[in-house]
Design a protein around this motif. Structure first.
Motif, mmCIF file in Angstrom:
data_model
loop_
_atom_site.group_PDB
_atom_site.id
_atom_site.type_symbol
_atom_site.label_atom_id
_atom_site.label_comp_id
_atom_site.label_asym_id
_atom_site.label_seq_id
_atom_site.Cartn_x
_atom_site.Cartn_y
_atom_site.Cartn_z
ATOM 1 N N LYS A 173 -46.542 -17.557 27.320
ATOM 2 C CA LYS A 173 -45.623 -18.343 26.511
ATOM 3 C C LYS A 173 -44.191 -18.056 26.922
ATOM 4 O O LYS A 173 -43.766 -16.914 26.962
ATOM 5 C CB LYS A 173 -45.820 -17.989 25.039
ATOM 6 C CG LYS A 173 -44.963 -18.798 24.094
ATOM 7 C CD LYS A 173 -45.263 -18.384 22.671
ATOM 8 C CE LYS A 173 -44.400 -19.132 21.685
ATOM 9 N NZ LYS A 173 -44.677 -18.715 20.292
ATOM 10 N N GLU A 174 -43.415 -19.106 27.276
ATOM 11 C CA GLU A 174 -42.053 -18.909 27.730
ATOM 12 C C GLU A 174 -41.069 -19.333 26.646
ATOM 13 O O GLU A 174 -41.318 -20.250 25.872
ATOM 14 C CB GLU A 174 -41.788 -19.695 29.013
ATOM 15 C CG GLU A 174 -42.623 -19.189 30.187
ATOM 16 C CD GLU A 174 -42.190 -19.819 31.495
ATOM 17 O OE1 GLU A 174 -41.194 -20.568 31.476
ATOM 18 O OE2 GLU A 174 -42.843 -19.569 32.503
ATOM 19 N N THR A 175 -39.923 -18.668 26.612
ATOM 20 C CA THR A 175 -38.886 -18.985 25.641
ATOM 21 C C THR A 175 -37.584 -19.182 26.394
ATOM 22 O O THR A 175 -37.255 -18.413 27.296
ATOM 23 C CB THR A 175 -38.716 -17.837 24.626
ATOM 24 O OG1 THR A 175 -39.990 -17.553 24.051
ATOM 25 C CG2 THR A 175 -37.745 -18.221 23.534
ATOM 26 N N THR A 176 -36.843 -20.193 26.046
ATOM 27 C CA THR A 176 -35.603 -20.491 26.763
ATOM 28 C C THR A 176 -34.501 -19.529 26.356
ATOM 29 O O THR A 176 -34.557 -18.897 25.308
ATOM 30 C CB THR A 176 -35.147 -21.928 26.462
ATOM 31 O OG1 THR A 176 -35.020 -22.069 25.034
ATOM 32 C CG2 THR A 176 -36.159 -22.940 26.973
ATOM 33 N N ILE A 177 -33.493 -19.445 27.211
ATOM 34 C CA ILE A 177 -32.300 -18.649 26.929
ATOM 35 C C ILE A 177 -31.482 -19.370 25.866
ATOM 36 O O ILE A 177 -31.228 -20.570 25.973
ATOM 37 C CB ILE A 177 -31.449 -18.456 28.206
ATOM 38 C CG1 ILE A 177 -32.309 -17.954 29.361
ATOM 39 C CG2 ILE A 177 -30.282 -17.543 27.924
ATOM 40 C CD1 ILE A 177 -32.921 -16.611 29.138
ATOM 41 N N LYS A 178 -31.058 -18.624 24.840
ATOM 42 C CA LYS A 178 -30.308 -19.252 23.751
ATOM 43 C C LYS A 178 -28.937 -18.609 23.587
ATOM 44 O O LYS A 178 -28.809 -17.380 23.660
ATOM 45 C CB LYS A 178 -31.070 -19.111 22.440
ATOM 46 C CG LYS A 178 -32.396 -19.856 22.419
ATOM 47 C CD LYS A 178 -33.072 -19.683 21.071
ATOM 48 C CE LYS A 178 -34.409 -20.415 21.029
ATOM 49 N NZ LYS A 178 -35.076 -20.253 19.718
ATOM 50 N N PRO A 179 -27.916 -19.400 23.346
ATOM 51 C CA PRO A 179 -26.586 -18.844 23.075
ATOM 52 C C PRO A 179 -26.457 -18.511 21.580
ATOM 53 O O PRO A 179 -27.140 -19.086 20.743
ATOM 54 C CB PRO A 179 -25.649 -19.984 23.452
ATOM 55 C CG PRO A 179 -26.447 -21.221 23.175
ATOM 56 C CD PRO A 179 -27.889 -20.878 23.450
ATOM 57 N N TYR A 180 -25.556 -17.580 21.272
ATOM 58 C CA TYR A 180 -25.230 -17.301 19.877
ATOM 59 C C TYR A 180 -23.796 -16.789 19.826
ATOM 60 O O TYR A 180 -23.218 -16.408 20.845
ATOM 61 C CB TYR A 180 -26.207 -16.293 19.265
ATOM 62 C CG TYR A 180 -26.161 -14.912 19.842
ATOM 63 C CD1 TYR A 180 -25.399 -13.899 19.249
ATOM 64 C CD2 TYR A 180 -26.887 -14.596 20.992
ATOM 65 C CE1 TYR A 180 -25.361 -12.625 19.789
ATOM 66 C CE2 TYR A 180 -26.856 -13.318 21.538
ATOM 67 C CZ TYR A 180 -26.088 -12.342 20.934
ATOM 68 O OH TYR A 180 -26.041 -11.082 21.463
ATOM 69 N N LYS A 181 -23.216 -16.844 18.643
ATOM 70 C CA LYS A 181 -21.812 -16.484 18.483
ATOM 71 C C LYS A 181 -21.646 -15.107 17.830
ATOM 72 O O LYS A 181 -22.370 -14.748 16.894
ATOM 73 C CB LYS A 181 -21.095 -17.523 17.619
ATOM 74 C CG LYS A 181 -21.005 -18.914 18.239
ATOM 75 C CD LYS A 181 -19.938 -18.945 19.326
ATOM 76 C CE LYS A 181 -19.737 -20.377 19.843
ATOM 77 N NZ LYS A 181 -18.708 -20.412 20.927
ATOM 78 N N LEU A 182 -20.680 -14.340 18.338
ATOM 79 C CA LEU A 182 -20.291 -13.100 17.688
ATOM 80 C C LEU A 182 -19.285 -13.401 16.583
ATOM 81 O O LEU A 182 -18.773 -14.523 16.475
ATOM 82 C CB LEU A 182 -19.658 -12.136 18.702
ATOM 83 C CG LEU A 182 -20.531 -11.710 19.884
ATOM 84 C CD1 LEU A 182 -19.719 -10.825 20.837
ATOM 85 C CD2 LEU A 182 -21.765 -10.976 19.411
ATOM 86 N N LYS A 183 -18.974 -12.403 15.767
ATOM 87 C CA LYS A 183 -18.028 -12.596 14.671
ATOM 88 C C LYS A 183 -16.641 -12.980 15.171
ATOM 89 O O LYS A 183 -15.888 -13.680 14.500
ATOM 90 C CB LYS A 183 -17.943 -11.322 13.819
ATOM 91 C CG LYS A 183 -19.189 -11.052 12.990
ATOM 92 C CD LYS A 183 -19.007 -9.814 12.133
ATOM 93 C CE LYS A 183 -20.254 -9.549 11.298
ATOM 94 N NZ LYS A 183 -20.096 -8.339 10.444
#
Length: 379
Positions: free
Chosen positions: A2-12
Motif C-alpha cells: 500500500k502506497e501513500t503520497t507525500i503530503k504538505p502541512y503547515k507549521l505554526k
C-alpha cells in the motif's frame, strides 16, 4: 504494498513541511499491520527520497522499525540502564550533563539525521563553552552507541569528530610544602575552633578524601590502636541530599595515625560530647565525628569556606580541600615512603602483581609509612 503520497502541512509559523505514511508489514510480535510516519521534510524531494529508500528496505527485508525516532527517545531508555551501573552520585552528575548541555542541543534530532557534521558542530560549541567538553562528548556518544547495540544505526558519527589535542596547562600546584602545611595548620589552631582544626589536621596527616572524613563516626576511630578505619564516604544523591556510599575504590582500609592527631581528635570528641549533651544528644559509636548544627552530615562545600577564610586571613597559598590529600601524598614521597605504603595509605588500587602481592603484609608497611611521614613533618 500500500502506497501513500507525500503530503504538505503547515507549521505554526506558516512554513511548509512534508510528511508521508508508509505500510511496513506485519509486526511479528503482535501480528498486527504496522505503518510508520515520517515528517519534518523541508522539501518534497527530500521526503520522496526517504520514502523510496524505505520502500527499498521493506522490499529487501532490511527495514528495521524505529522504536526510538529521536535522540531523546534513545536517551530515555539508555539512562534507565545506565543508572544501574554507577553510584548514585555519578548518576546525578550525568543527569546534569544531559539536562544542561546535550539534550537541549540534540534531544529533538532524528536518529537517522545525526551525522559527523552535526556532531562536529555541537562538539565545537561545547569546546568554546565548557572546560569539560570531552566528558560531554563522551556521554553523547554513549547514547549513540546504545542505538548501535539496538541495531538502529551501524556506526557512531562521534567517532569521526575532530578533537583538539590535550594541552598541559600550567596551573598552580594544588598542594602545600611541609612548611606551608605547618603554617596552615597553625592558623587553624589559632582560630580556637577545635572541630575545624581537627578536620584539617586529620586530612593533612592521613590523606583521606574529604567525603571519607565527613562520613567518619567515632566507631571508626580506634584510640587504642591509633588508627582510623575508612569504610564509607558521603556524596550528593537525588534532590541534592547527602548520602553514605562506598569509598571510591569500594575498599575498606585502616589508616595508622600519629599520637598528636589522635590526641586532637580525642579533645574534639570530649568537646563535641559536651555540646551535644546540651542539645539533648548522647554521643555513641554511630555519632559523626564531624557534624553540623543539626548533628547530621556537613555539606562538603562548607569545608571550602572554612579553608578560604583562613587562607585569606593569613595570606596563605590557596589550595582546595582535596589539595590536603595531594599534600599528604607529595610529602610521603619526599619522606621516602615506598610505593606500596603510599598506595595503601591513600586507598589507591594497586595495578601490578608486585604491589598486590606485598600489600598482604600490611602492618609493618603501615607503621613504617606513618613513621617516615611523622619524622619528616616534625609537627
Amino acid at each position: 504494498m500500500k502506497e501513500t503520497t507525500i503530503k504538505p502541512y503547515k507549521l505554526k509559523n506558516g512554513d511548509t513541511r512534508y510528511m508521508f505514511k508508509i505500510y511496513v508489514g506485519i509486526d511479528p510480535l503482535t501480528g498486527r499491520q504496522h505503518s510508520t510516519t515520517r515528517r519534518g521534510f523541508k522539501k518534497k524531494r527530500e521526503a520522496e527520497l526517504t520514502y523510496n529508500r524505505l520502500k527499498l528496505e521493506i522490499y529487501n527485508g532490511t527495514y528495521k522499525k524505529l522504536q526510538y525516532e529521536t535522540f531523546q527517545d534513545l536517551y530515555n531508555e539508555w539512562i534507565v540502564h545506565y543508572e544501574k551501573t554507577v553510584e548514585e552520585s555519578t548518576f546525578i552528575k550525568t543527569l546534569g550533563i544531559f539536562k544542561n548541555h546535550i539534550l537541549p542541543d540534540m534531544g529533538s534530532y532524528r536518529i537517522e539525521k545525526i551525522n559527523a557534521t552535526v556532531c562536529q558542530k555541537h562538539v565545537d560549541d561545547w569546546i568554546k563553552k565548557l572546560k569539560g567538553f570531552r566528558v560531554v562528548k563522551s556521554y553523547a556518544a554513549k547514547v549513540i552507541d546504545f542505538a548501535i547495540m539496538r541495531g538502529y544505526i551501524i556506526s557512531n558519527p562521534f567517532s569521526l569528530v575532530y578533537m583538539p589535542k590535550k594541552r598541559s596547562l600550567k596551573k598552580g600546584k594544588n598542594y602545600y610544602t611541609r612548611e606551608q602545611l605547618i603554617e596552615c595548620l597553625n592558623a587553624f589552631k589559632n582560630t580556637s575552633n577545635l572541630k575545624i582544626y581537627a578536620f584539617f589536621r586529620l586530612l593533612g596527616f592521613s590523606g583521606v578524601r574529604k567525603g571519607e572524613a565527613l562520613a567518619l563516626t567515632w566507631g571508626d576511630i580506634d584510640f587504642n590502636k591509633n588508627s582510623v578505619n575508612i569504610t564509607n564516604a558521603i556524596s550528593y544523591g537525588k534532590y541534592s541530599n547527602l548520602y553514605l556510599k562506598s569509598t571510591k575504590t569500594r575498599d575498606h582500609r585502616e589508616v595508622m595515625m600519629d599520637q598528636k592527631t589522635m590526641h586532637i581528635l580525642k579533645l574534639w570528641k570530649n568537646e563535641q560530647a559536651q555540646k551535644l549533651k546540651l542539645l539533648g544528644f548522647d554521643i555513641e559509636g554511630s555519632q559523626l565525628v564531624f557534624n553540623n548544627t543539626k548533628n547530621t552530615f556537613i555539606n562538603p562545600s562548607t569545608t571550602r569556606k572554612w579553608l578560604l577564610k583562613i587562607q585569606n586571613k593569613y595570606n596563605l597559598k590557596h589550595i582546595t580541600t582535596h589539595g590536603f590529600r595531594h599534600t599528604h601524598a607529595t610529602l610521603l614521597v619526599e619522606a621516602g615512603a615506598n610505593l606500596v605504603g603510599i598506595q595503601q595509605r591513600l586507598g589507591h588500587s594497586g595495578n601490578n602483581t608486585t604491589t598486590n602481592t606485598y600489600t598482604h603484609h600490611t602492618e609493618n608497611i603501615k607503621i613504617e609509612t606513618l613513621k617516615k611521614y611523622v619524622d619528616y613533618i616534625k609537627y
